[in-house]
Design an enzyme around this catalytic site. Structure first.
Site, PDB file in Angstrom:
ATOM      1  N   GLU A 289       0.811  -1.217   0.000  1.00 24.08           N
ATOM      2  CA  GLU A 289       0.000   0.000   0.000  1.00 24.08           C
ATOM      3  C   GLU A 289       0.846   1.269   0.000  1.00 24.08           C
ATOM      4  O   GLU A 289       1.972   1.273   0.486  1.00 24.08           O
ATOM      5  CB  GLU A 289      -0.889   0.014   1.246  1.00 24.08           C
ATOM      6  CG  GLU A 289      -1.841  -1.171   1.281  1.00 24.08           C
ATOM      7  CD  GLU A 289      -2.628  -1.292   2.576  1.00 24.08           C
ATOM      8  OE1 GLU A 289      -3.793  -1.698   2.498  1.00 24.08           O
ATOM      9  OE2 GLU A 289      -2.097  -0.999   3.656  1.00 24.08           O
TER      10      GLU A 289
ATOM     11  N   CYS B  34       3.426   8.502   0.987  1.00 26.87           N
ATOM     12  CA  CYS B  34       4.078   7.544   1.874  1.00 26.87           C
ATOM     13  C   CYS B  34       4.098   6.209   1.145  1.00 26.87           C
ATOM     14  O   CYS B  34       3.043   5.668   0.816  1.00 26.87           O
ATOM     15  CB  CYS B  34       3.260   7.444   3.161  1.00 26.87           C
ATOM     16  SG  CYS B  34       3.812   6.154   4.282  1.00 26.87           S
TER      17      CYS B  34
ATOM     18  N   CYS C   3       6.593  -6.959   6.733  1.00 26.78           N
ATOM     19  CA  CYS C   3       7.851  -6.518   7.342  1.00 26.78           C
ATOM     20  C   CYS C   3       8.359  -7.590   8.299  1.00 26.78           C
ATOM     21  O   CYS C   3       7.580  -8.140   9.076  1.00 26.78           O
ATOM     22  CB  CYS C   3       7.642  -5.215   8.105  1.00 26.78           C
ATOM     23  SG  CYS C   3       9.184  -4.551   8.794  1.00 26.78           S
TER      24      CYS C   3
ATOM     25  N   CYS D 211       7.491  -5.278  14.932  1.00 25.88           N
ATOM     26  CA  CYS D 211       7.176  -4.399  16.066  1.00 25.88           C
ATOM     27  C   CYS D 211       5.741  -4.671  16.514  1.00 25.88           C
ATOM     28  O   CYS D 211       4.835  -4.789  15.683  1.00 25.88           O
ATOM     29  CB  CYS D 211       7.353  -2.943  15.676  1.00 25.88           C
ATOM     30  SG  CYS D 211       9.013  -2.604  15.052  1.00 25.88           S
TER      31      CYS D 211
ATOM     32  N   CYS E 157       2.574  -2.469  15.452  1.00 27.49           N
ATOM     33  CA  CYS E 157       2.457  -2.146  14.028  1.00 27.49           C
ATOM     34  C   CYS E 157       1.736  -3.260  13.281  1.00 27.49           C
ATOM     35  O   CYS E 157       2.147  -4.427  13.347  1.00 27.49           O
ATOM     36  CB  CYS E 157       3.860  -1.953  13.457  1.00 27.49           C
ATOM     37  SG  CYS E 157       3.915  -1.778  11.667  1.00 27.49           S
TER      38      CYS E 157
ATOM     39  N   SER F 260      12.406   6.437   6.910  1.00 27.59           N
ATOM     40  CA  SER F 260      12.135   6.095   8.311  1.00 27.59           C
ATOM     41  C   SER F 260      12.605   4.673   8.580  1.00 27.59           C
ATOM     42  O   SER F 260      12.247   3.737   7.863  1.00 27.59           O
ATOM     43  CB  SER F 260      10.633   6.221   8.589  1.00 27.59           C
ATOM     44  OG  SER F 260      10.341   5.803   9.905  1.00 27.59           O
TER      45      SER F 260
ATOM     46  N   LEU G  70      12.470   5.490  17.427  1.00 28.44           N
ATOM     47  CA  LEU G  70      13.080   5.167  18.721  1.00 28.44           C
ATOM     48  C   LEU G  70      12.021   4.592  19.679  1.00 28.44           C
ATOM     49  O   LEU G  70      12.190   3.534  20.243  1.00 28.44           O
ATOM     50  CB  LEU G  70      13.757   6.400  19.320  1.00 28.44           C
ATOM     51  CG  LEU G  70      14.821   6.094  20.359  1.00 28.44           C
ATOM     52  CD1 LEU G  70      15.955   5.277  19.769  1.00 28.44           C
ATOM     53  CD2 LEU G  70      15.346   7.371  20.995  1.00 28.44           C
ATOM     54  N   HIS G  71      10.955   5.332  19.861  1.00 26.78           N
ATOM     55  CA  HIS G  71       9.789   4.881  20.631  1.00 26.78           C
ATOM     56  C   HIS G  71      10.002   4.615  22.114  1.00 26.78           C
ATOM     57  O   HIS G  71       9.024   4.366  22.828  1.00 26.78           O
ATOM     58  CB  HIS G  71       9.142   3.639  20.000  1.00 26.78           C
ATOM     59  CG  HIS G  71       8.688   3.852  18.587  1.00 26.78           C
ATOM     60  ND1 HIS G  71       8.021   4.983  18.167  1.00 26.78           N
ATOM     61  CD2 HIS G  71       8.818   3.081  17.474  1.00 26.78           C
ATOM     62  CE1 HIS G  71       7.766   4.893  16.879  1.00 26.78           C
ATOM     63  NE2 HIS G  71       8.239   3.755  16.426  1.00 26.78           N
TER      64      HIS G  71
ATOM     65  N   ASN H 140      -2.031   4.597  16.478  1.00 28.10           N
ATOM     66  CA  ASN H 140      -3.225   4.348  15.675  1.00 28.10           C
ATOM     67  C   ASN H 140      -3.702   2.939  15.947  1.00 28.10           C
ATOM     68  O   ASN H 140      -2.978   1.971  15.712  1.00 28.10           O
ATOM     69  CB  ASN H 140      -2.910   4.545  14.192  1.00 28.10           C
ATOM     70  CG  ASN H 140      -2.628   5.997  13.887  1.00 28.10           C
ATOM     71  OD1 ASN H 140      -3.457   6.868  14.131  1.00 28.10           O
ATOM     72  ND2 ASN H 140      -1.437   6.283  13.397  1.00 28.10           N
TER      73      ASN H 140
ATOM     74  N   CYS I   2      -0.351   5.752  10.088  1.00 26.71           N
ATOM     75  CA  CYS I   2       0.896   5.075  10.465  1.00 26.71           C
ATOM     76  C   CYS I   2       0.586   3.788  11.195  1.00 26.71           C
ATOM     77  O   CYS I   2      -0.154   3.793  12.175  1.00 26.71           O
ATOM     78  CB  CYS I   2       1.718   5.917  11.440  1.00 26.71           C
ATOM     79  SG  CYS I   2       2.273   7.461  10.794  1.00 26.71           S
TER      80      CYS I   2
HETATM   81  N1  SAH Z   1       9.802   0.439   9.110  1.00 30.20           N
HETATM   82  C1  SAH Z   1      10.006   1.818   9.248  1.00 30.20           C
HETATM   83  C2  SAH Z   1       9.019   2.656   8.452  1.00 30.20           C
HETATM   84  C3  SAH Z   1       7.560   2.281   8.474  1.00 30.20           C
HETATM   85  S1  SAH Z   1       6.618   2.568   9.891  1.00 30.20           S
HETATM   86  C4  SAH Z   1      10.012   2.237  10.694  1.00 30.20           C
HETATM   87  O1  SAH Z   1       9.639   1.433  11.543  1.00 30.20           O
HETATM   88  O2  SAH Z   1      10.417   3.363  10.972  1.00 30.20           O
HETATM   89  C5  SAH Z   1       6.404   4.345  10.037  1.00 30.20           C
HETATM   90  C6  SAH Z   1       6.263   4.827  11.485  1.00 30.20           C
HETATM   91  O3  SAH Z   1       4.982   4.475  12.042  1.00 30.20           O
HETATM   92  C7  SAH Z   1       7.312   4.232  12.407  1.00 30.20           C
HETATM   93  O4  SAH Z   1       7.806   5.215  13.290  1.00 30.20           O
HETATM   94  C8  SAH Z   1       6.492   3.220  13.157  1.00 30.20           C
HETATM   95  O5  SAH Z   1       7.072   2.821  14.362  1.00 30.20           O
HETATM   96  C9  SAH Z   1       5.193   3.917  13.346  1.00 30.20           C
HETATM   97  N2  SAH Z   1       4.060   3.051  13.710  1.00 30.20           N
HETATM   98  C10 SAH Z   1       3.924   1.742  13.476  1.00 30.20           C
HETATM   99  N3  SAH Z   1       2.730   1.297  13.947  1.00 30.20           N
HETATM  100  C11 SAH Z   1       2.117   2.368  14.488  1.00 30.20           C
HETATM  101  C12 SAH Z   1       0.841   2.558  15.099  1.00 30.20           C
HETATM  102  N4  SAH Z   1      -0.026   1.572  15.219  1.00 30.20           N
HETATM  103  N5  SAH Z   1       0.532   3.800  15.533  1.00 30.20           N
HETATM  104  C13 SAH Z   1       1.400   4.830  15.379  1.00 30.20           C
HETATM  105  N6  SAH Z   1       2.599   4.706  14.796  1.00 30.20           N
HETATM  106  C14 SAH Z   1       2.964   3.490  14.346  1.00 30.20           C
HETATM  107 FE1  SF4 Z   2       8.375  -2.948  10.272  1.00 31.93          FE
HETATM  108 FE2  SF4 Z   2       8.433  -0.321  10.814  1.00 31.93          FE
HETATM  109 FE3  SF4 Z   2       6.227  -1.791  11.348  1.00 31.93          FE
HETATM  110 FE4  SF4 Z   2       8.435  -2.144  12.809  1.00 31.93          FE
HETATM  111  S1  SF4 Z   2       7.180  -0.268  12.679  1.00 31.93           S
HETATM  112  S2  SF4 Z   2       7.151  -3.786  11.944  1.00 31.93           S
HETATM  113  S3  SF4 Z   2      10.034  -1.845  11.280  1.00 31.93           S
HETATM  114  S4  SF4 Z   2       7.079  -1.365   9.329  1.00 31.93           S
END
Ligand code: SAH
Ligand code: SF4
Length: 341
Positions: free
Chosen positions: A84, A97, A104, A108, A111, A186, A210-211, A285, A328
């Site tokens: 997407e 984006c 992936c 995480c 995500c 990112s 970083l989170h 989200n 995101c």
């Molecule tokens: N893999 C890369 C880029 C894609 S994710 C990365 O992890 O940076 C883009 C951003 O959205 C990242 O900062 C990710 O941690 C964040 N993200 C992932 N799931 C999310 C969610 N459910 N709510 C808010 N941000 C989220």
């Molecule tokens: Fe992959 Fe980024 Fe999602 Fe982590 S936050 S699972 S690195 S897309």
């Protein structure tokens, strides 16, 4: 099988001299979808191109507009896999984006893409076509989309060469001529690749997910944190900054009760000392079954205020396209109705 033209670097495009420039202009400036429409190329050349090259790797596209003006595009690739992109028009600019992978491998926990697991890497052309397709669909020339973020599905630094090649293709002056300053990559935070990226011919803006400022919390939500310490990630960010002279963004998704304690804001400010950094707070989200909730508005504000007071530049990212399952972390090939929790 035909060669996918968009995978090629513009210098490797077929045709010579001004004919090559014409071809590049059709693809990247006019954004046409068919060789037959390239009207200043002689018929026989168009026919030869048609025989040897393909201009698309998408077999089907569905789109989901959001009430906030953004649009999610769900692309089906020739092998049936899907990924997407999200197009986000703002008052003064249009940002897209894009995905770099199907799914992936990083996994995480907050995500939705991570929950899907890994499908495969996208090719450079499959990344580039996400932009060309979305522009065409909107009736725009591709150059209308001036800002690009590699923040869709996938970890761009684990598909390093294809992601970088996609950037090189998009930057080429005879093609789209994007600006490096308008491309943001990112990453989940992979020190070795970040240092390698610092030495490339292309210097994009870097955003690091970083989170959490403490290892314990980070390891709980990001599996790759077991392999890469915060210290090493920050050191690689410093190296990137030294070479690129660019401010580095740190993304921080606000997860209620997990990483939103005010001591974590204080520790984060301490960790970032010495870096020209910017922190981007992203309210979590929600998606069905994630097990996480967003921090409250009040807590986000407190976290923000704490960082600001400690001199850290900070902003809150209001994700676009939540109702289209496009925000995101929501990209998981779900229909909008199923996407939100
Ligand atoms: N893999 C890369 C880029 C894609 S994710 C990365 O992890 O940076 C883009 C951003 O959205 C990242 O900062 C990710 O941690 C964040 N993200 C992932 N799931 C999310 C969610 N459910 N709510 C808010 N941000 C989220
Ligand atoms: Fe992959 Fe980024 Fe999602 Fe982590 S936050 S699972 S690195 S897309």
């Amino acid at each position: 099988m035909k060669t996918y033209l968009l995978d090629l670097h513009p210098d490797a495009y077929p045709l010579e001299g001004y004919r090559r420039k014409q071809l590049l202009e059709w693809v990247f400036v006019q954004g046409v979808a068919h060789f037959a429409d390239m009207s200043n190329l002689p018929q026989n050349i168009r026919a030869e191109l048609e025989q040897t090259y393909a201009l698309s790797a998408f077999s089907k596209v569905e789109k989901f507009p959001s009430t906030d003006g953004s649009t999610k595009y769900l692309y089906t690739l020739l092998d049936g896999r899907q990924m997407e992109a999200v197009l986000m028009p703002y008052q003064d600019r249009v940002t897209i984006c894009v995905s770099t992978m199907v799914g992936c491998p990083a996994g995480c926990s907050f995500c939705a893409t991570g929950r899907m697991g890994f499908g495969r890497n996208l090719t450079a052309g499959e990344v580039v076509e996400q932009i060309l397709y979305a522009a065409r669909d909107q009736g725009w020339q591709p150059s209308t989309i001036r800002n690009l973020v590699f923040m869709g599905m996938g970890e761009p630094l684990l598909n390093y060469q294809n992601t970088l090649n996609a950037a090189r293709i998009l930057l080429h002056a005879d093609g789209l001529g994007m600006s490096q300053r308008r491309i943001t990559l990112s990453t989940v935070g992979l020190p070795k690749q970040i240092i390698q990226l610092a030495s490339e011919d292309v210097t994009v803006k870097l955003a690091i997910s970083l989170h959490a400022p403490d290892e314990e919390t980070r390891k709980k939500i990001i599996p790759t944190a077991h392999a890469h310490s915060i210290k090493d990630i920050l050191e690689s960010a410093r190296e990137y900054q030294r070479r690129s002279k660019r401010r580095v963004t740190f993304e921080y998704s606000m997860l209620a009760g997990v990483n939103d304690h005010l001591w974590q804001a204080e520790l984060l400010a301490e960790q970032l000392r010495g870096l020209i950094a910017h922190v981007n707070l992203i309210p979590m989200n929600a998606w069905a079954g994630s097990g996480f909730a967003s921090s409250s508005e009040q807590r986000i504000q407190e976290f923000y205020d704490t960082l600001e007071k400690l001199g850290v530049p900070v902003s809150v990212r209001r994700s676009r396209g939540r109702d289209a399952g496009a925000a995101c972390g929501q990209l998981a090939l779900k229909r909008p109705a199923d996407a939100a929790a």
